[in-house]
Write an enzyme that holds these catalytic residues in place. Structure first.
Site, PDB file in Angstrom:
ATOM      1  N   ASN A 293     -10.870  -2.859  -5.450  1.00 27.49           N
ATOM      2  CA  ASN A 293      -9.935  -1.844  -6.248  1.00 27.49           C
ATOM      3  C   ASN A 293     -10.603  -1.519  -7.693  1.00 27.49           C
ATOM      4  OD1 ASN A 293      -6.926  -2.940  -4.771  1.00 27.49           O
ATOM      5  ND2 ASN A 293      -8.038  -1.058  -4.171  1.00 27.49           N
TER       6      ASN A 293
ATOM      7  N   ASP B 220       0.811  -1.052   0.001  1.00 30.91           N
ATOM      8  CA  ASP B 220      -0.198  -0.025  -0.148  1.00 30.91           C
ATOM      9  C   ASP B 220       0.863   1.095   0.042  1.00 30.91           C
ATOM     10  OD1 ASP B 220      -2.240   1.400  -0.099  1.00 30.91           O
ATOM     11  OD2 ASP B 220      -2.599   1.338   2.112  1.00 30.91           O
TER      12      ASP B 220
HETATM   13  C1  IPE Z   1      -5.291  -2.839  -0.043  1.00 29.32           C
HETATM   14  O1  IPE Z   1      -5.090  -1.596  -0.264  1.00 29.32           O
HETATM   15  C2  IPE Z   1      -5.082  -3.543  -1.454  1.00 29.32           C
HETATM   16  C3  IPE Z   1      -3.935  -3.646  -2.052  1.00 29.32           C
HETATM   17  C4  IPE Z   1      -2.822  -3.416  -1.430  1.00 29.32           C
HETATM   18  C5  IPE Z   1      -3.814  -4.357  -3.176  1.00 29.32           C
HETATM   19  P1  IPE Z   1      -6.279  -0.226  -0.488  1.00 29.32           P
HETATM   20  O2  IPE Z   1      -5.443   0.863  -0.643  1.00 29.32           O
HETATM   21  O3  IPE Z   1      -7.242  -0.736  -1.554  1.00 29.32           O
HETATM   22  O4  IPE Z   1      -7.190  -0.396   1.074  1.00 29.32           O
HETATM   23  P2  IPE Z   1      -7.840   0.810   1.658  1.00 29.32           P
HETATM   24  O5  IPE Z   1      -8.723   1.352   0.632  1.00 29.32           O
HETATM   25  O6  IPE Z   1      -6.923   1.697   2.113  1.00 29.32           O
HETATM   26  O7  IPE Z   1      -8.396   0.077   2.927  1.00 29.32           O
HETATM   27  C1  IPE Z   2      -1.640   0.162  -3.288  1.00 32.79           C
HETATM   28  O1  IPE Z   2      -1.336   1.602  -3.339  1.00 32.79           O
HETATM   29  C2  IPE Z   2      -1.847  -0.263  -4.612  1.00 32.79           C
HETATM   30  C3  IPE Z   2      -3.034  -0.751  -4.764  1.00 32.79           C
HETATM   31  C4  IPE Z   2      -4.242  -0.957  -4.065  1.00 32.79           C
HETATM   32  C5  IPE Z   2      -3.411  -1.294  -6.061  1.00 32.79           C
HETATM   33  P1  IPE Z   2      -2.775   2.784  -3.163  1.00 32.79           P
HETATM   34  O2  IPE Z   2      -3.023   2.984  -4.707  1.00 32.79           O
HETATM   35  O3  IPE Z   2      -3.748   2.031  -2.549  1.00 32.79           O
HETATM   36  O4  IPE Z   2      -1.850   3.799  -2.591  1.00 32.79           O
HETATM   37  P2  IPE Z   2      -2.577   4.911  -1.682  1.00 32.79           P
HETATM   38  O5  IPE Z   2      -3.254   4.138  -0.640  1.00 32.79           O
HETATM   39  O6  IPE Z   2      -3.605   5.707  -2.447  1.00 32.79           O
HETATM   40  O7  IPE Z   2      -1.383   5.843  -1.155  1.00 32.79           O
HETATM   41 MG    MG Z   3      -4.203   2.294  -0.545  1.00 31.84          MG
END
Ligand code: IPE
Ligand code: IPE
Ligand code: MG
Length: 237
Positions: free
Chosen positions: A64, A16
């Site tokens: 996602n 993340d």
């Molecule tokens: C969890 O991260 C999913 C992945 C890292 C693939 P998210 O960014 O989607 O989770 P939330 O929305 O902060 O809970």
């Molecule tokens: C994790 O990074 C990757 C996926 C969830 C696909 P994020 O895209 O969630 O990054 P933040 O949380 O917005 O910084």
């Molecule tokens: Mg995230």
């Protein structure tokens, strides 16, 4: 049962913070995902070097899809790039598997994911699970439906359903549960990751964003894990 932690057999990582990494630099979110993909390479190699047997990486959740279409497409294209890289490398050490529901994925992706799994099926040094369109609840529902069908067909007595049988219907069937879950980026939640399997996982939250995450950070997480007292409901020895 009490156990000193030592080295984890199975590490799972919620990758993340890609979006925030990009935002901090005034870049498009897709650039954060691209940078995060480089970290995947570096951390996978490090896990291999230090002898981790199982690594599970959360790359794309069932939730996602709610992101802008262009961002979802950018992530899927990074998966395509990753597959190309794996196809060219022909790695003989890592067994790669994809966990999650493939049905909504593009057919070219599914075909190449299946092919990579088949090509690496006999590799034994490390098991790598990449979670794509993965959701813990979705996985549990999938396993429950499978057992319900067997019961409906008269092939299974509901009284024979136990945790071991249930686990056989999960995407991770046959693999050990994660010993530790690492979540970088400062968020302290599971976000639907490995809900069944993480019953006794040690949770390690770190502030670094995934594109900035280094082998030294992984070593720090492992050191934190090693200091934990895993009691599994028992008492300290
Ligand atoms: C969890 O991260 C999913 C992945 C890292 C693939 P998210 O960014 O989607 O989770 P939330 O929305 O902060 O809970
Ligand atoms: C994790 O990074 C990757 C996926 C969830 C696909 P994020 O895209 O969630 O990054 P933040 O949380 O917005 O910084
Ligand atoms: Mg995230």
């Amino acid at each position: 049962m009490q156990q000193t932690s030592g080295m984890p057999t199975h590490i799972a990582i919620i990758m993340d913070g890609n979006g925030r990494w990009a935002k901090q630099r005034g870049l498009a979110r897709s650039m954060g995902h691209r940078e995060g993909a480089k970290t995947v390479e570096i951390i996978t190699r490090h896990c291999l070097e230090i002898g981790i047997g199982h690594l599970t990486l959360f790359a794309f959740s069932t939730e996602n899809w709610s992101r802008p279409k262009a961002e979802v497409e950018a992530i899927m294209n990074l998966l395509r790039d990753y597959l190309t890289q794996c196809e060219q490398q022909q790695n003989r050490e890592v067994r790669t598997r994809f966990i999650g529901d493939r049905a909504p994925l593009a057919p070219d992706l599914v075909r190449r994911m299946d092919a990579l799994e088949a090509a690496t099926a006999n590799n034994t040094r490390m098991n790598l699970n990449i979670a794509i369109n993965y959701g813990g609840r979705d996985e549990i529902l999938h396993a429950a439906r499978r057992l319900a069908c067997l019961v409906a067909e008269g092939k299974l007595d509901p009284r024979d359903i136990d945790a071991a049988l249930f686990s056989q219907g999960l995407y991770t069937a046959g693999q050990p549960d994660p010993d530790m879950i690492i979540r970088p980026s400062g968020e302290q939640r599971l976000s639907n990751f490995l809900l069944w399997q993480c019953a006794y996982a040690e949770l390690i939250y770190m502030d670094k964003l995934w594109p900035d995450f280094t082998p030294a950070d992984l070593d720090t997480a492992i050191a934190l894990y090693a200091g934990r007292d895993r009691r599994y409901g028992g008492i300290s020895g």
